[in-house]
Design an enzyme around this catalytic site. Structure first.
Site, mmCIF file in Angstrom:
data_model
loop_
_atom_site.group_PDB
_atom_site.id
_atom_site.type_symbol
_atom_site.label_atom_id
_atom_site.label_comp_id
_atom_site.label_asym_id
_atom_site.label_seq_id
_atom_site.Cartn_x
_atom_site.Cartn_y
_atom_site.Cartn_z
ATOM 1 C CD GLU A 102 -1.902 -2.290 0.626
ATOM 2 O OE1 GLU A 102 -1.267 -2.963 1.457
ATOM 3 O OE2 GLU A 102 -2.271 -2.732 -0.466
ATOM 4 C CG ASN A 155 -1.967 -5.214 -3.252
ATOM 5 O OD1 ASN A 155 -1.747 -5.775 -2.191
ATOM 6 N ND2 ASN A 155 -1.757 -3.919 -3.436
ATOM 7 C CG ASP A 173 -6.003 -4.494 -2.078
ATOM 8 O OD1 ASP A 173 -4.862 -4.931 -2.305
ATOM 9 O OD2 ASP A 173 -6.456 -4.380 -0.929
#
Lengths: 97, 626
Positions: B205, B289, B331
C-alpha cells in the site's frame, strides 16, 4: 402497445450495448502472447506516459527502495561476518572492527 | 599441476562441507517433521509443512465438545489486533503479539509462570506505515543442532527478522529485512525450511516491491532473495520456469508487463502463509497486489504480482508461477494460505495438490509439482468481477461491468478489496477431503484517483465504500461473513453458514469431527465438521482475528485461541475512525463491530471440564523451599 414496448426494449438494448462498450470490453482473454493479456479499456491509453493519467514518476523516488535494501544487505553482511568470526552478534555496525 | 591439485582439494573440501550442510539441513527438517507429528506439539502456524491446521487428536469430539470449559488464560498486555496462533514445542508455548511484537514463553506445567519474555524497542514511526492495524501473524521454530541452540524466529513491524534462543529468549541474531523510511515493514510469521529462515515483506500500500528472502538460521547470513517484479534474474526465473504450463507466461514478463520502471514500485509483497513439500523441495506462497490500487496508472498484466509460486527452497528459483488476477483492479492481494493435500483427481489420478482460497473470490487447486490448474471455483455464487476461470488457459474471464478505472465509480463489486477470503489460516481434514474456510461476505464501490509516488508514503489511489454482500443485512451492516466446507475435487460445498461478521482468522479441524474458529464478535465456536451443526461456543473478552490450535499436555487435549480485535476489519474500532471510506473502506463495513466487542489481547485455553495444571492446588503456589 406491445410494439412500442419492443421498440423501447430494443432502444434500451442499444444504449446498454453502447454503455457497455464505453465501460470497457477488457475481459482478459485476448492475449498477445502467453501471459500478456492486458488491453486498454476503450477510451483509455495503451501507455500512460504523456497522457492525462501519466503518474510522472520521479526516478530518484523510484530508486530509493533498492538503495535502502542494498544498504541493509551490506550492514547485515558485516554483522554476520563478525558473528562468524567472534561468535557475538553486534547490531551497531560502527562498532564492528 | 599443484595449482590444479589445490583446486581439486578445494572442490573436495566444498563437497564435504556441502554433504555436512545437507546432512545437518535434513536433520533439521526431519526433526521438525517428527515434532509436528506429535499431538503434543504445534510447531508452525499451520501445524506442519502441509499447513493443514488439522489435528488427529480425538479426545475432544462431537460427543463431548459441550463439556469444553476455560482451562487457563494469558493476557498479552496489548490492545491491538492479534492474528495467527501460538506455537507449542516440547511443553513450552510461545506467544507472539501485535506491535511492539513482544514474545512470551510459557511453561505448560505452570502457564502462569512466564519463562522468558522478549520485548523489542522499535521506532514508533513504524506504526505510521503499517497498512491495517498493528498486527503480527506469528513465530517460527528451528530445532537446534547440538551446536546452535533451538531458535524462535520472529518478525518486527520495523522490518527486522530476529532469532531468539528458544530456551532463554536472548537475541541470537537480528537482521534488517526492510526499512520503514521507504515503507518496508514485516507482519508475517517467518518460516523454517532446513537451516533457512524464510521471510516475505509488507507494504504494497506504500508501493513496496515485494520480495522473499532466506537467511541461514545459524549465522544470520542472507542466502538468497527473490522479488515479485523486475528482471528474471531478480524474480528467480530460470530456463525451466513454467515448462509444464508455458501459457502462464515465462520470460521477461516481470518488466515487460509494466510500463517503464513502474515495476520498481509495483508491490507484490507477501505477508501470508507458506507451505512446503520436503519431497519436491518446493515451497509455496502467494505474491500480493500490484501498486498502486489505481489500475489506470499501471498498464499491463503486472507480473508477477498475484501469483501462486512453487519455488526451490535451497535457491529460491521458481519452478512455476500462476498469476490468478492479471492486472488487478480491486486489491485482491493473493497472499492467502496454501494448503497441501494428496488427493485423487476427477480422472482417477493421485496427485500432490495445493489449495488456495484467494482474495479474488476463487478457490484454486493446483498440482503442486508442476502448477497445473486442477480446479478454480467461486467461493460464493455472488462473486461478480469474474464469470469463470478457464481451466485450459488459466485466465479469469472478467465481467467488464465490474472493472475499475479512472473517472468512473465502480459499484456493487463482489468481493470487496478485503476479498471473500483474506489472511485467515484455514484447515483441511484429509479423512473427509474437506477444506474448512472462513469467508468474508463483503462487496464494494470503488473510485480511483491519481497520486504521485513518494517513497515511504501511502500509494493507493482509490476510495472505497464497503458493505455486506447480497446475502447479508445491508440495512444494519451485518451478515459480513460465512464458514464453508469445500471439496476441491468435486467443487461442491458440503455445508455453509452465515456469520454476523467476517470469519477473519481461519479454522482448525480435528479428527474429533470438529471444526473450530473464532469470530470478530468474540466467540470461539465448534461445529460438526460433517454437517456444520453448531455444537459449542464460548464468549471471549475480545474479537478474534487469529486461528485456533490444539495441543496435548500430560494426556489432556487443549484448544487455544488468541483474541484481540483489530486487523483490517477492526481498524475503525481500534483507531476510533468514523469516515466510512477510512481504513481503506473497512470503517463503513464494520461500523457495527464496536457494538459487539472492544479491544484487548490475550490467549484463552480450553479443555474438557476445564481440566488444567492448577487442578493440583500446589502448582504455582509460593514455596519457601523452592
Amino acid at each position: 402497445m406491445i410494439k412500442k414496448s419492443l421498440v423501447t426494449l430494443a432502444a434500451s438494448a442499444v444504449i446498454l450495448a453502447v454503455g457497455a462498450g464505453v465501460a470497457g470490453a477488457y475481459d482478459g482473454t485476448k492475449c498477445k502472447a502467453p501471459g500478456v493479456c492486458w488491453e486498454p479499456k476503450p477510451g483509455y491509453p495503451e501507455k500512460v506516459a504523456g497522457s492525462k493519467y501519466d503518474p510522472k514518476h520521479n526516478p530518484a523516488e523510484l530508486a530509493k527502495q533498492q538503495t535502502a535494501l542494498d544498504a541493509q544487505a551490506a550492514r547485515n553482511a558485516k554483522r554476520a561476518a563478525n558473528f562468524k568470526k567472534t561468535g557475538k552478534w553486534v547490531q551497531d555496525v560502527s562498532k564492528i572492527q | 599441476m599443484m595449482k590444479h591439485l589445490g583446486k581439486g582439494l578445494l572442490a573436495g573440501a566444498s563437497c564435504v562441507a556441502l554433504v555436512v550442510t545437507m546432512a545437518s539441513s535434513s536433520f533439521a527438517n526431519d526433526k521438525l517433521n517428527e515434532l509436528s507429528k506429535s499431538n503434543e506439539n504445534w510447531i508452525m502456524p499451520g501445524k506442519n509443512y502441509s499447513s493443514q491446521n488439522y489435528s488427529p487428536n480425538t479426545q475432544i469430539n462431537t460427543e463431548n465438545v459441550k463439556q469444553l470449559r476455560a482451562a487457563w488464560s494469558f493476557s498479552t498486555g496489548l490492545l491491538h489486533g492479534h492474528e495467527g496462533t501460538p506455537l507449542v514445542v516440547n511443553g513450552v508455548m510461545y506467544v507472539h503479539t501485535s506491535f511492539p511484537n513482544n514474545t512470551f514463553a510459557l511453561d505448560l506445567n505452570d502457564p502462569g509462570h512466564i519463562l522468558w519474555q522478549h520485548k523489542p524497542k522499535q521506532d514508533p514511526a513504524a506504526r505510521s506505515v503499517a497498512c491495517c492495524d498493528l498486527v503480527n501473524r506469528g513465530l517460527a521454530y528451528w530445532p537446534g543442532d547440538g551446536k546452535v541452540p533451538a531458535l524462535i524466529i520472529k518478525t518486527q513491524l520495523d522490518g527486522h527478522l530476529v532469532a531468539l534462543n528458544a530456551a532463554t529468549g536472548e537475541e541470537y541474531w537480528k537482521v534488517e529485512n526492510g526499512d520503514i523510511k521507504v515503507g518496508q515493514t514485516l507482519t508475517q510469521a517467518p518460516y523454517v525450511i532446513k537451516d533457512l529462515a524464510l521471510v516475505g515483506s509488507s507494504g504494497a500500500e506504500l508501493g513496496v516491491r515485494g520480495h522473499t528472502t532466506a537467511y541461514n538460521v545459524k549465522t544470520g547470513e542472507q542466502v538468497w532473495r527473490v522479488y515479485a517484479t523486475g528482471p528474471d534474474a531478480d524474480v528467480g526465473i530460470g530456463e525451466d520456469f513454467n515448462k509444464a504450463n508455458p501459457h502462464y507466461g515465462q520470460k521477461g514478463l516481470g518488466t515487460g508487463t509494466w510500463e517503464g520502471d513502474a515495476w520498481k514500485i509495483g508491490g507484490g509483497t507477501n505477508w501470508g502463509w507458506y507451505a512446503y513439500d520436503p519431497e519436491t523441495n518446493l515451497f509455496h506462497y502467494g505474491s500480493g497486489n500490484p501498486a498502486p490500487w489505481n489500475e489506470t496508472m499501471r498498464p499491463g498484466d503486472n507480473k508477477w504480482t498475484m501469483t501462486i509460486w512453487g519455488r526451490d527452497a535451497d535457491t529460491g528459483q521458481a519452478k512455476f508461477g500462476y498469476q490468478k488476477t492479471p492486472h488487478d483492479e480491486w486489491d485482491y492481494a493473493g497472499v492467502n494460505v496454501m494448503i497441501l493435500s494428496e488427493q485423487t483427481d476427477k480422472a482417477g489420478k493421485k496427485r500432490k495438490l495445493l489449495t488456495h482460497p484467494d482474495r479474488n473470490g476463487i478457490v484454486y487447486t493446483l498440482d503442486r509439482e508442476n502448477g497445473d490448474l486442477i480446479s478454480a471455483n467461486k467461493l460464493d455464487d455472488t462473486v461478480n468481477w469474474v464469470k469463470q476461470v478457464d481451466l485450459k488457459t488459466g485466465l479469469p474471464v472478467r465481467d467488464p461491468e465490474f472493472g475499475t478505472r479512472m473517472d468512473h465509480k465502480g459499484k456493487e463489486i463482489c468481493p470487496s478489496a478485503m476479498g471473500y477470503h483474506n489472511q485467515g489460516h484455514d484447515s483441511y481434514d484429509p479423512t473427509k477431503e474437506l477444506f474448512f474456510m472462513g469467508i468474508n461476505h463483503i462487496c464494494m464501490d470503488w473510485e480511483p484517483f491519481m497520486l504521485p509516488y513518494r517513497a515511504g508514503q501511502f500509494f493507493v489511489g482509490a476510495t472505497l465504500w464497503m458493505y455486506p454482500g447480497p446475502k447479508g443485512d445491508r440495512q444494519n451492516y451485518l451478515g459480513l461473513g460465512q464458514i464453508k466446507a469445500y471439496n476441491a475435487i468435486t467443487g461442491e460445498y458440503k455445508w455453509d453458514k452465515m456469520e454476523r461478521f467476517s470469519v477473519w482468522g481461519g479454522t482448525m479441524a480435528t479428527a474429533g469431527n470438529l471444526v473450530f474458529y473464532g469470530t470478530l464478535d468474540g466467540f470461539l465456536k465448534a461445529r460438526n465438521s460433517d454437517t456444520g451443526e453448531l455444537l459449542w461456543k464460548y464468549k471471549l473478552p475480545s474479537g478474534v482475528i487469529g486461528h485456533p490450535m490444539t495441543y496435548e499436555h500430560k494426556g489432556t487435549q487443549y484448544v487455544a485461541i488468541m483474541y484481540g480485535v483489530g486487523g483490517w476489519p477492526g481498524v475503525g474500532l481500534v483507531f476510533d475512525l468514523q469516515d466510512p471510506t477510512a481504513g481503506l473502506g473497512a470503517v463503513g463495513a464494520f461500523k457495527n463491530l464496536a457494538n459487539y466487542t472492544q479491544m484487548g489481547g490475550g490467549l484463552q485455553v480450553f479443555s474438557l471440564d476445564g481440566k488444567n495444571p492448577y487442578d493440583d492446588l500446589s502448582v504455582g503456589e509460593f514455596d519457601t523451599k523452592g
